[in-house]
Design an enzyme around this catalytic site. Structure first.
Site, PDB file in Angstrom:
ATOM      1  N   LYS A 242     -40.409 113.793  64.386  1.00  0.00           N
ATOM      2  CA  LYS A 242     -41.442 112.327  64.668  1.00  0.00           C
ATOM      3  C   LYS A 242     -41.608 110.800  63.347  1.00  0.00           C
ATOM      4  CE  LYS A 242     -42.122 114.117  68.988  1.00  0.00           C
ATOM      5  NZ  LYS A 242     -41.566 115.638  69.108  1.00  0.00           N
TER       6      LYS A 242
HETATM    7  C1  LIG Z   1     -40.855 116.237  69.593  1.00  0.00           C
HETATM    8  C2  LIG Z   1     -39.863 117.692  69.303  1.00  0.00           C
HETATM    9  C3  LIG Z   1     -39.144 117.098  70.145  1.00  0.00           C
HETATM   10  C4  LIG Z   1     -38.333 116.803  71.328  1.00  0.00           C
HETATM   11  O1  LIG Z   1     -37.929 115.726  71.083  1.00  0.00           O
HETATM   12  P1  LIG Z   1     -37.499 115.028  72.018  1.00  0.00           P
HETATM   13  O2  LIG Z   1     -37.288 113.851  71.416  1.00  0.00           O
HETATM   14  O3  LIG Z   1     -38.945 114.671  73.189  1.00  0.00           O
HETATM   15  O4  LIG Z   1     -36.569 115.501  73.496  1.00  0.00           O
HETATM   16  C5  LIG Z   1     -38.122 118.966  69.861  1.00  0.00           C
HETATM   17  N1  LIG Z   1     -38.569 119.026  68.162  1.00  0.00           N
HETATM   18  C6  LIG Z   1     -39.803 119.154  68.056  1.00  0.00           C
HETATM   19  C7  LIG Z   1     -39.918 119.827  66.650  1.00  0.00           C
HETATM   20  C8  LIG Z   1     -40.466 118.295  68.635  1.00  0.00           C
HETATM   21  O5  LIG Z   1     -41.563 117.678  67.635  1.00  0.00           O
END
Ligand SMILES: *Cc1c(COP(=O)(O)O)cnc(C)c1O
Length: 496
Positions: free
Chosen positions: A113
């Protein structure tokens, strides 16, 4: 380039406006009116650039109301060596002959993120200026664990902004919770909300669509916006690392420029895998996109049957950031796959909100399956995968990444597809030490989260990221637990 709502083709805004508002007033999501194309020679030119250079190339084609110089400055600051590893922002590690891991967890909060949320504050504050908006922007975030911390870290003490995060009470790992509750900064607020992620997300959506509240806030000089992946400014930065991953496979001699790769993504809200789809639609040579889910496998069922049905049990799993039953960004894919038919998308989304399900037409399903494969892994399979990969390859992966690796192995077994493959690794294994320790080493987790970090360091002979180990010294600032129905009041009390 303008941006158009998935629920009304007549709703057209600039990139800056799309970033400021997050969601379209009709409830739809913004998409670029067309997709820029990268030719073979564009990709070749990018292969000689560093991450900042590549990301600037990609984003400048999407965010056309920013100059390339502006974008280069923001991107340079967002991925500065103090925040990401200086040599490779998104390193690729070869796992076996076919599969490589794209490590997206070396940013300040140890999950992918950060790629979007380190950059979004620059894009958003610049967008406010460009649109002549002088209100204080209030970012509301619903998080399944990682978005919250990444957004807090990105927006803490950014002038002209305030940020409030809601995470599901008991729905995150302890480390994830502490990352948020110890957040420093004068403009930040964090609440635990009863219920699961979908409840928190729905609560935030309700606040966004409350016109009376918006008016009240406007009178006090506030404007609501979103840092969830419904915001185009969250999604666009993620397209860049699929280009750099491809280029790294070319540069290491694994593939020749022009050869296709497959991409596997552990998926929740469908943002990260949608970014991979965009990379493909922009000309990156990608063959199959493989959507990996945990036991909350609503997307596996959708991609295999064409029926999206959220009326099912919700499971708390060892990969909590993927514990989601309403994958918001799927709406963007549907819109593109049905030839930008806003009426059709609006119909599906109305069915979803009234009955919790919809079934797409055969033609759309065929288009979906021409691009995507899907699979899921439960906690036992995920743990077994972590153990196997560690024993066989000496590679330690987190639970989310392991879901993807397991789904990839099943896919390869079933199809015999040996196309070189990039698997997105979305979090550091140290973020989920309580699950990773028993899975990789057979040790029963004992003690608090910091003892677990220490045990995982000893066993793996790796260092825990300083940002996680350092949480021990911090004090918890935010401990309030509220009901989803109290979310608006909580925001109001904090701001007004
Ligand atoms: C947010 C997240 C996901 C999922 O990603 P999306 O873009 O919501 O599909 C997978 N793994 C981790 C560690 C995350 O923080």
């Amino acid at each position: 380039m303008d941006y158009i709502s998935t629920r009304d083709n007549a709703c057209r805004v600039s990139a800056a406006q799309a970033i400021v508002s997050g969601l379209s007033p009709d409830g739809g999501l913004f998409l670029p009116e067309s997709l820029p194309q990268f030719t073979r020679s564009d990709i070749e030119a990018m292969s000689k650039q560093d991450y900042v250079g590549c990301a600037t190339e990609v984003l400048s084609r999407f965010l056309t109301d920013f100059t390339k110089e502006e974008l280069r400055e923001y991107i340079g600051k967002a991925y500065a060596p103090a925040k990401f590893p200086p040599r490779e922002v998104a390193p690729v590690v070869q796992l076996d002959e076919q599969a490589a891991i794209l490590e997206l967890f070396h940013g300040p909060t140890c999950a992918f993120k950060d790629f979007a949320l380190q950059l979004l504050p620059y894009l958003l504050t610049a967008s406010l200026k460009k649109t002549g908006e002088n209100k204080t922007v209030v970012i509301l975030v619903a998080t399944s664990g990682d978005t919250g911390k990444a957004a807090l870290e990105g927006f803490a003490d950014v002038p002209g902004t305030r940020i409030c995060v809601f995470y599901p009470d008991g729905g995150t790992s302890n480390i994830q919770r502490l990352q948020m509750t110890t957040q420093e900064g004068g403009n930040v607020m964090v609440f635990a909300a009863k219920g699961n992620f979908d409840d928190a997300q729905n609560g935030v959506k309700r606040i966004f669509t409350d016109q009376v509240f918006a008016q009240e806030l406007a009178e006090r000089g506030y404007l609501l916006s979103s840092a969830n992946s419904i915001n185009w400014g969250r999604l666009a930065p993620q397209i860049a690392y699929y280009f750099t991953a491809y280029i790294s496979q070319v540069n290491s001699g694994k593939i020749n420029l022009g050869d296709p790769i497959n991409i596997v993504v552990p998926t929740g809200n469908f943002g990260n895998i949608l970014a991979a789809y965009f990379a493909k639609q922009c000309g990156l040579p990608v063959s199959r996109l493989i959507c990996a889910s945990n036991q909350n496998n609503v997307l596996t069922d959708f991609i295999t049957t064409g029926t999206y049905d959220r009326n099912r049990a919700f499971y708390l799993t060892s990969s909590p950031s993927m514990d989601i039953l309403i994958s918001s960004n799927l709406e963007r894919l549907l819109y593109l796959l049905c030839g930008r038919d806003d009426v059709k998308v609006r119909g599906y989304m109305e069915q979803l909100s009234t009955t919790g399900k919809y079934t797409v037409e055969n033609e759309l399903l065929e288009r979906l399956q021409a691009e995507f494969s899907a699979g899921c892994a439960d906690d036992a399979q995920t743990a077994a995968c972590i153990g196997r990969i560690y024993r066989e390859k000496g590679y330690l992966c987190d639970t989310h990444t392991a879901v993807a690796v397991e789904v990839y192995h099943n896919y390869r077994e079933k199809t015999g597809d040996l196309t070189p493959t990039v698997i997105a690794s979305t979090a550091s294994p140290f973020k989920f030490a309580g699950s990773v320790l028993p899975a990789a080493f057979g040790t029963q987790p004992q003690g608090d989260e910091f003892e677990l970090l220490g045990q995982l360091e000893d066993k793996s002979e790796m260092h825990a990221p300083a940002a996680l180990a350092g949480l021990r010294q911090k004090t918890e600032r935010f401990t309030r637990v509220i009901q989803p129905a109290e979310m608006k009041q909580a925001v109001s009390d904090w701001l007004l």
